[in-house]
Design a protein around this motif. Structure first.
Motif, short mmCIF file in Angstrom:
data_model
loop_
_atom_site.label_atom_id
_atom_site.label_comp_id
_atom_site.label_asym_id
_atom_site.label_seq_id
_atom_site.Cartn_x
_atom_site.Cartn_y
_atom_site.Cartn_z
N PRO A 83 51.73 48.88 69.53
CA PRO A 83 52.83 48.01 69.99
C PRO A 83 52.89 46.71 69.18
N GLY A 84 54.10 46.35 68.78
CA GLY A 84 54.30 45.12 68.02
C GLY A 84 54.04 45.25 66.54
N ASN A 85 53.78 46.46 66.08
CA ASN A 85 53.50 46.67 64.66
C ASN A 85 54.46 47.74 64.14
N VAL A 86 54.91 47.58 62.91
CA VAL A 86 55.85 48.56 62.34
C VAL A 86 55.15 49.61 61.48
#
Length: 196
Positions: A83-86
């Motif tokens: 979550p929060g990372n691409v």
């Protein structure tokens, strides 16, 4: 120590040969195992500070050359981004091949004492609880920073205090577990309590 790159290859093959199912589960884990083998056996492999703890370009090159030679098989596993990372998370697993096992056995026969020391170090790390790359990374990172910036620091309470001063976003339990791992390796000392 013999030629540094050759010796690093020997160490990596020894780690794989003495790991469960002949596998090394991740590049970070490989780096940290070699780091502690290096520290405990005074092998003079150069490591630099990095985000996940001490890193050696020589270790990375040696692992790549073992894959290229067919002595290790490398598999890549992609995981969805956290979550929060691409970016997805990628894990590389190294598996000792039959050819790599033969090379390891041949090298071991030529220098039994060296490989006995390496095997004993690997076994000792497993006995004191080295189970995952995150715990091993934290312990390596703590020890490397202390060794460079606070070389006279050898006690658990001092090391925990330094980790807190660095404002690492870690639980006290994680820091304490890493310190306990370093104590188990004999790299730092438990605080002695004196009775009054």
């Amino acid at each position: 120590m013999r030629n540094a790159e050759h010796s690093i290859r020997d160490i990596i093959l020894a780690i794989a040969a003495n790991s469960k199912n002949g596998k090394i589960e991740g590049r970070t884990l490989l780096q940290k195992r070699v780091y502690f083998i290096n520290e405990l056996n005074k092998l003079d492999i150069q490591f630099e500070p990095a985000y996940y703890g001490p890193y050696s370009e020589a270790v990375a090159k040696a692992a790549n050359s073992l894959v290229a030679l067919g002595f290790l098989a490398e598999t890549e596993t992609l995981y969805p981004p956290p979550p929060g990372n691409v970016f997805p998370v990628c894990k590389y697993t190294y598996t000792l091949t039959n050819e790599g096992n033969e090379v390891y056995k041949s090298n071991e026969a030529k220098d039994r004492e060296f490989f006995k020391r390496i095997r004993n170090t690997i076994s000792h790390m497993s006995e004191i609880g080295e189970v995952d790359y995150a715990s091993l990374s934290l312990a390596a990172k703590m020890y490397h920073i202390i060794k460079i910036q606070h070389p006279k620091t050898t006690k658990k309470n001092e090391i925990i205090s330094i980790a807190q001063e660095l404002e690492w976003e870690l639980s006290e339990k994680a820091i304490e577990n890493a310190a306990d791992f370093l104590i188990g390796l004999g790299l730092i000392k438990e605080v002695s309590h004196t009775k009054i």
